[in-house]
Write a protein that holds these residues in place. Sequence first.
Motif, PDB file in Angstrom:
ATOM      1  N   ARG A 216       0.935  -1.145   0.083  1.00 40.97           N
ATOM      2  CA  ARG A 216       0.081   0.023  -0.071  1.00 40.97           C
ATOM      3  C   ARG A 216       0.916   1.196  -0.090  1.00 40.97           C
ATOM      4  NH1 ARG A 216      -2.506   3.356   3.816  1.00 40.97           N
ATOM      5  NH2 ARG A 216      -1.228   2.170   5.642  1.00 40.97           N
ATOM      6  N   VAL A 217       0.470   2.411  -0.791  1.00 39.18           N
ATOM      7  CA  VAL A 217       1.354   3.385  -0.977  1.00 39.18           C
ATOM      8  C   VAL A 217       0.689   4.675  -0.276  1.00 39.18           C
ATOM      9  CG1 VAL A 217       2.385   5.340  -2.686  1.00 39.18           C
ATOM     10  CG2 VAL A 217       2.327   2.568  -3.029  1.00 39.18           C
ATOM     11  N   ARG A 218       1.210   5.476   0.439  1.00 42.94           N
ATOM     12  CA  ARG A 218       0.713   6.782   1.059  1.00 42.94           C
ATOM     13  C   ARG A 218       1.786   7.610   1.080  1.00 42.94           C
ATOM     14  NH1 ARG A 218       2.113   1.881   3.590  1.00 42.94           N
ATOM     15  NH2 ARG A 218       3.125   2.459   5.631  1.00 42.94           N
ATOM     16  N   LEU A 219       1.103   8.962   0.941  1.00 40.65           N
ATOM     17  CA  LEU A 219       2.259   9.891   1.250  1.00 40.65           C
ATOM     18  C   LEU A 219       2.863  10.195   2.620  1.00 40.65           C
ATOM     19  CD1 LEU A 219       3.160  12.499  -0.528  1.00 40.65           C
ATOM     20  CD2 LEU A 219       1.373  13.805   0.443  1.00 40.65           C
ATOM     21  N   LEU A 220       4.201  10.071   2.322  1.00 40.12           N
ATOM     22  CA  LEU A 220       4.912  10.485   3.785  1.00 40.12           C
ATOM     23  C   LEU A 220       5.206  11.986   3.761  1.00 40.12           C
ATOM     24  CD1 LEU A 220       6.121   9.177   5.985  1.00 40.12           C
ATOM     25  CD2 LEU A 220       8.380   9.073   4.682  1.00 40.12           C
ATOM     26  N   GLU A 221       5.692  12.661   2.678  1.00 40.59           N
ATOM     27  CA  GLU A 221       5.870  14.249   2.811  1.00 40.59           C
ATOM     28  C   GLU A 221       5.466  14.789   1.631  1.00 40.59           C
ATOM     29  OE1 GLU A 221       9.421  16.104   5.071  1.00 40.59           O
ATOM     30  OE2 GLU A 221      10.038  14.275   4.372  1.00 40.59           O
ATOM     31  N   PRO A 223       5.733  17.715  -1.390  1.00 36.92           N
ATOM     32  CA  PRO A 223       6.772  18.201  -1.912  1.00 36.92           C
ATOM     33  C   PRO A 223       6.979  19.768  -1.269  1.00 36.92           C
ATOM     34  CG  PRO A 223       5.634  17.658  -3.701  1.00 36.92           C
ATOM     35  CD  PRO A 223       4.688  17.253  -2.461  1.00 36.92           C
TER      36      PRO A 223
ATOM     37  N   HIS B  62       7.809  14.230  -4.422  1.00 32.21           N
ATOM     38  CA  HIS B  62       7.020  13.706  -3.184  1.00 32.21           C
ATOM     39  C   HIS B  62       7.863  12.438  -2.438  1.00 32.21           C
ATOM     40  CE1 HIS B  62       3.464  15.359  -5.033  1.00 32.21           C
ATOM     41  NE2 HIS B  62       4.352  15.773  -6.290  1.00 32.21           N
ATOM     42  N   SER B  63       7.554  12.617  -1.367  1.00 29.34           N
ATOM     43  CA  SER B  63       8.058  11.204  -0.591  1.00 29.34           C
ATOM     44  C   SER B  63       6.853  10.343   0.055  1.00 29.34           C
ATOM     45  CB  SER B  63       8.867  11.653   0.754  1.00 29.34           C
ATOM     46  OG  SER B  63      10.008  12.500   0.174  1.00 29.34           O
ATOM     47  N   PHE B  64       7.151   9.056  -0.630  1.00 30.50           N
ATOM     48  CA  PHE B  64       5.971   8.151  -0.295  1.00 30.50           C
ATOM     49  C   PHE B  64       6.600   6.925   0.657  1.00 30.50           C
ATOM     50  CE2 PHE B  64       4.548   9.925  -4.315  1.00 30.50           C
ATOM     51  CZ  PHE B  64       3.402  10.060  -4.055  1.00 30.50           C
ATOM     52  N   GLU B  65       5.599   6.468   1.465  1.00 30.74           N
ATOM     53  CA  GLU B  65       5.769   4.842   2.156  1.00 30.74           C
ATOM     54  C   GLU B  65       5.092   4.212   1.542  1.00 30.74           C
ATOM     55  OE1 GLU B  65       6.502   4.109   6.768  1.00 30.74           O
ATOM     56  OE2 GLU B  65       4.784   5.302   6.086  1.00 30.74           O
ATOM     57  N   ALA B  66       5.826   2.978   1.040  1.00 35.12           N
ATOM     58  CA  ALA B  66       5.019   1.751   0.649  1.00 35.12           C
ATOM     59  C   ALA B  66       5.392   0.399   1.504  1.00 35.12           C
ATOM     60  CB  ALA B  66       5.545   1.647  -0.933  1.00 35.12           C
ATOM     61  N   ARG B  73       8.869   0.671   2.721  1.00 32.01           N
ATOM     62  CA  ARG B  73      10.053   1.453   2.199  1.00 32.01           C
ATOM     63  C   ARG B  73       9.442   2.816   1.946  1.00 32.01           C
ATOM     64  NH1 ARG B  73      12.895  -2.535  -0.897  1.00 32.01           N
ATOM     65  NH2 ARG B  73      14.299  -0.841  -1.696  1.00 32.01           N
ATOM     66  N   THR B  74      10.516   3.696   2.259  1.00 31.12           N
ATOM     67  CA  THR B  74      10.410   5.146   2.042  1.00 31.12           C
ATOM     68  C   THR B  74      10.708   5.341   0.577  1.00 31.12           C
ATOM     69  OG1 THR B  74      10.778   5.567   4.333  1.00 31.12           O
ATOM     70  CG2 THR B  74      10.959   7.512   2.784  1.00 31.12           C
ATOM     71  N   VAL B  75      10.232   5.928  -0.401  1.00 27.88           N
ATOM     72  CA  VAL B  75      10.520   5.981  -1.641  1.00 27.88           C
ATOM     73  C   VAL B  75      10.322   7.636  -2.002  1.00 27.88           C
ATOM     74  CG1 VAL B  75      10.135   5.544  -4.132  1.00 27.88           C
ATOM     75  CG2 VAL B  75       9.617   3.691  -2.235  1.00 27.88           C
ATOM     76  N   PHE B  77      10.188  10.673  -4.538  1.00 25.36           N
ATOM     77  CA  PHE B  77       9.542  10.286  -6.033  1.00 25.36           C
ATOM     78  C   PHE B  77       9.633  11.762  -6.749  1.00 25.36           C
ATOM     79  CE2 PHE B  77       5.978  10.241  -8.655  1.00 25.36           C
ATOM     80  CZ  PHE B  77       6.006   8.834  -9.310  1.00 25.36           C
TER      81      PHE B  77
END
Lengths: 312, 248
Positions: A216-221, A223, B62-66, B73-75, B77
């Motif tokens: 599952r993908v979610r926004l961490l930060e 831009p 952008h920074s995503f967590e998957a 993982r922190t990716v 993007f």
Amino acid sequence: MHPALSVILFTTASGAGYGLLFLIGLLSGTAFLPESRWFAGVAFGLSLGAISFGLLASTFHLGHPERAWRALSQWRSSWLSREGIASLIVYPPAGILALLWLLHGRTLPWLGWLTALVAAVTVYCTSMIYASLKPIPRWHHPLVPAVYLLLGLMTGTLLLQMLLAFFGHIPMPLTWFTLAMLVIGLVAKLAYWHSIDKAQPESTAESATGLGPLGRVRLLEAPHTSDNYLMKEMGHAIARKHASKLRWLSILFGFLLPLVLTLLATALPSLTGAAALLIAAVSGFGGVLLERWLFFAEAKHAVTLYYGTAAV
Amino acid sequence: MTSLPAPGAKKLGLVIDLDICVGCHACAVNCKEWNSGGHMAPLTDLDPYGPNPLGVWFNRVHSFEAGEGAESRTVHFPRSCLHCEQPACVEVCPTGASYKRAEDGIVLVNESLCIGCKLCSWACPYGAREYDYDVGVMKKCTLCIDKIYNETLDPADRVPACVATCPVSARHFGDLGDPQSEVSVLVAERGGYALMPEMGYQPVNRYLPPRPRRDGKGEDRELALAPAAPPAEGAHPFLRWIDRVLSR
């Protein structure tokens, strides 16, 4: 999507105007409409006025309104360009029809039919601007053109029966037609809402980033720390509870109240009946304004997947 | 002309390695720097030092967590124009301001024709286009067209600003229409993919997925996270003293 007032006013006002013009054009050679030149003056004035007001309003959201004429050039690929051209093509036949009616009385039914056809094509082009956009699944929907056409015709019909009431003559078939349009318009809109509420997501944060294989993908930060153009224009979100309340208000004012008032007007003396139909027309237009606001506010754009939305 | 040209052989684009990107935003900053004086200049900033800065950028990181838990993982993007082969942004443009070049596939905006209707930005699912509220026209990544063809520059510098500046070489530039090019080979080797293929816009840019973990079972991580062994009895008295002090 950000519900810009200029675009909402444009689609509703011009929709009603084209709806009315469509009916005048279609019925211009028949006894459904009075011969009166006053009627022709008011009816053409109202429809072309609403159309022109809408078109003017639509230029308010442009960065360079003075270059708007350039939008007529790309009709091969762009629905916006096609709409611009169709909206201009409608003026000559409508204008000639109005002028002949004012000078010589009712004449040339085929010119009326041509006017009606171009009016319908213009509204279809308007709807396709939205329906052709794949990144907004709630707009990229087969019912969108149908709803635009039906609601334009419906608000136009409400205007026509109001005008006819003030000129003292509503043929019964037109009352039946108005009632039918209100019911068909409501059914189409309910079907659209039902369909978008049930729809499976077309794109997800996983497909937008291609990171689905990791989970599952979610926004961490994000831009950036403050809203950018994309967030302002495409990131508008409306709470579901507000949306459902506004849907009910739009159903009430757009469809139910005009329905009751149209029925009521058949039993009222002519002047109070005309007043009731005036309220019906205003209420119907207000309801469609609300419906159009929701059309924008409820639509989710795929770019929001990069800003924390899970699916669109 | 917003009807698309016949597809050309050359498809210039970017390949972005999500395994390597450290999310430093240098690509976005150098993009802003070059393009503030480039083909689409200015990249207007409104209220730049106030509470709500609002500016035009062609590149956003952008920074995503998957994934979940220990396996997540922190990716980082980076997101910019993908120079699609079927760019809806070009087709919806009513004025012909948006166009796709037949010779190299770059999607550009002719600012002097743009009426600022914003429809192209509605048609783009990737958020590649940003409106300049000050100038009243739409702006977008040019793939540094004024840099990559600039003969006054050293040939090594004729790459987009974002590629030139990336400190970890996570960004690659080349002809994705040529299957023998370095970028095409890289995409083939690493399983590079396009974003949101379901839209049917056929982006040219490719993203390289993060590589799988080396251990697969998390053994390296357990080792790395294991508490350091206390100093053995025979260790240096100074280290034993440090250990006693830190253990208090």
